[in-house]
Design an enzyme around this catalytic site. Structure first.
Site, short mmCIF file in Angstrom:
data_model
loop_
_atom_site.label_atom_id
_atom_site.label_comp_id
_atom_site.label_asym_id
_atom_site.label_seq_id
_atom_site.Cartn_x
_atom_site.Cartn_y
_atom_site.Cartn_z
N ASP A 238 -3.81 2.38 -5.20
CA ASP A 238 -2.51 2.40 -4.52
C ASP A 238 -2.20 1.11 -3.77
O ASP A 238 -1.36 1.09 -2.91
CB ASP A 238 -2.39 3.64 -3.61
N GLU A 239 -2.91 0.01 -4.12
CA GLU A 239 -2.59 -1.23 -3.42
C GLU A 239 -2.69 -2.45 -4.32
O GLU A 239 -3.40 -2.43 -5.33
CB GLU A 239 -3.46 -1.41 -2.18
N ASP B 288 0.86 -1.18 0.00
CA ASP B 288 0.00 0.00 0.00
C ASP B 288 0.91 1.23 0.00
O ASP B 288 1.79 1.37 0.85
CB ASP B 288 -0.90 -0.02 1.25
P1 TTP Z 1 -5.15 5.05 1.27
O1 TTP Z 1 -4.11 3.99 0.99
O2 TTP Z 1 -6.26 4.69 2.20
O3 TTP Z 1 -4.45 6.34 1.88
P2 TTP Z 1 -3.05 7.01 1.54
O4 TTP Z 1 -2.28 6.21 0.56
O5 TTP Z 1 -3.29 8.43 1.15
O6 TTP Z 1 -2.32 7.04 2.94
P3 TTP Z 1 -1.66 5.82 3.74
O7 TTP Z 1 -0.20 6.16 3.85
O8 TTP Z 1 -2.34 5.80 5.06
O9 TTP Z 1 -1.90 4.57 2.94
O10 TTP Z 1 -5.80 5.53 -0.07
C1 TTP Z 1 -5.05 5.64 -1.28
C2 TTP Z 1 -5.50 6.84 -2.08
O11 TTP Z 1 -6.89 6.73 -2.39
C3 TTP Z 1 -5.35 8.16 -1.32
O12 TTP Z 1 -4.06 8.74 -1.51
C4 TTP Z 1 -6.46 9.00 -1.91
C5 TTP Z 1 -7.51 8.00 -2.35
N1 TTP Z 1 -8.64 8.03 -1.39
C6 TTP Z 1 -9.75 8.83 -1.66
O13 TTP Z 1 -9.79 9.50 -2.70
N2 TTP Z 1 -10.76 8.88 -0.75
C7 TTP Z 1 -10.76 8.16 0.43
O14 TTP Z 1 -11.72 8.24 1.24
C8 TTP Z 1 -9.63 7.32 0.69
C9 TTP Z 1 -9.55 6.50 1.97
C10 TTP Z 1 -8.59 7.29 -0.23
MG MG Z 2 -2.03 4.15 0.81
#
Ligand code: TTP
Ligand code: MG
Length: 347
Positions: free
Chosen positions: A105-106, A8
């Site tokens: 992103d995963e 992730d």
């Molecule tokens: P996440 O992996 O949940 O968050 P992140 O990568 O920003 O932070 P972390 O380091 O905690 O993993 O989500 C990935 C991307 O998806 C995030 O950058 C933006 C998008 N996203 C949204 O647009 N809306 C949301 O409610 C969430 C949770 C994520």
């Molecule tokens: Mg993330």
């Protein structure tokens, strides 16, 4: 014993923006909507500096601004994030083709048959992603997808967490139930009303109690998941079910022209993705949310799958005719194309 890796990306949208403009580094950065906190929109993500102020995903931009007025607000640029997403996934595919694309992103990798150690694989992934995108990621490795996803979240950012069957009691069970994949706010509330707060307490419940409260299949899922059991294989190939786009107006809209123009634009975007991915679709649905948040959908189906933009736009307009508009204002419109078939010309 399987070896499943979940990756992730760290603060993904924000990290892509920081990479593009290194001047943002070290400052609180919030990505969401049009990047203007005085206008409507929600936070997509915030970098770690902004999170210190309590800012998080899905929060209204206005609230984020109140928490940290000096934060830098940027609009969402999906194309840039999609490009970074494709790049980091290409690094993963160099390790093994058994990859499940789990979101922008995963992803999961099944590395059971790889000869290299966890550390060697992780080092290769990190170096490749850093070289191609300049970004960092967090990684979890475990005997199944369920535990690997929990593991990748345990040491963020830039962390590696390896969980084995022996960690279930010591590491999984003390966690709050919400950490378990598949438990959303409703189930969390229901379980809390039953005085179940941790995954360990959930694991101690007889399966009959869970089945009575949550139905047969979800009850069994919860029972097994709380024990860290998950036999699901990676899904390496997805067939899309539909393509859709929606937008919230900056101010509620009452005039037909603006609504129709927006529907035409959304339809164009949907058709562009449809064509790119090589599909046609038979059912167009229109989603309308009124100013009082009441939401209606109208679907129209053609006798055969449609591929052409003008045909699909005509269908969207025939759905629009069935929506009550007089004397009402609209907050959001969306267009969806479903009942997909592969476009024979694209094969
Ligand atoms: P996440 O992996 O949940 O968050 P992140 O990568 O920003 O932070 P972390 O380091 O905690 O993993 O989500 C990935 C991307 O998806 C995030 O950058 C933006 C998008 N996203 C949204 O647009 N809306 C949301 O409610 C969430 C949770 C994520
Ligand atoms: Mg993330």
């Amino acid at each position: 014993m399987r070896r499943i890796l979940h990756i992730d990306m760290d603060a993904f949208f924000a990290a892509v923006e920081e990479r593009r403009d290194p001047g943002l580094k070290g400052k609180p950065v919030v990505i969401g909507g049009m990047g203007d906190p005085s206008r409507r929109g929600v936070v997509s993500t915030a970098n770690y500096e902004a999170r210190k102020y309590g800012i998080h995903s899905a929060m209204p931009l206005r609230t984020a601004y109140k928490l940290c007025p000096k934060a830098l607000f940027l609009p969402v640029d999906y194309e840039a994030y999609e490009a970074a997403s494709r790049l980091f996934k290409s690094v993963l595919l160099d390790i093994t083709s058994i990859m499940e694309n789990a979101g922008i992103d995963e992803a999961y990798l099944d590395i059971s048959d790889e000869p290299d150690s966890n550390e060697a694989i992780v080092a290769k992934i990190r170096a490749g992603i850093l070289e191609k995108t300049g970004l960092t990621c967090s990684i979890g490795i475990a005997p199944n997808k369920l535990l690997a996803k929990i593991a990748s979240d345990m040491q963020k950012p830039n962390g590696l967490t390896v969980l084995t069957g022996d960690d279930i009691k010591g590491k999984l069970w003390p966690m709050p139930i919400r950490k378990l994949y598949g438990i959303g706010p409703k189930t969390e509330e229901h379980l809390k009303a039953m005085h179940i707060e941790t995954i360990g307490q959930l694991a101690a419940l007889p399966v009959e109690v869970l089945v009575r409260n949550f139905g047969f299949s979800y009850g069994h899922y919860l029972h097994e998941a709380a024990r860290g059991i998950d036999e699901n294989p990676l899904i390496t190939h997805w067939e899309p079910k539909s393509f859709s786009r929606e937008t919230t107006f900056q101010a509620d809209v009452g005039d037909w022209q603006t609504i129709a123009r927006t529907i035409a634009e959304l339809t164009r975007d949907v058709v562009s993705e449809l064509t790119q991915r090589g599909y046609c679709g038979r059912t167009v649905s229109l989603k309308i949310r009124y100013e009082n948040f009441r939401t209606v959908t109208r679907a129209c189906s053609a006798p055969e799958a449609l591929c052409k933009a003008d045909e699909i736009r005509r269908m969207a307009f025939s759905c629009l005719k069935r929506v009550e508009l007089t004397g009402r204002k609209i907050r959001l419109v969306g267009v969806r194309l479903g009942n997909l078939e592969k476009n024979p010309k694209a094969l």
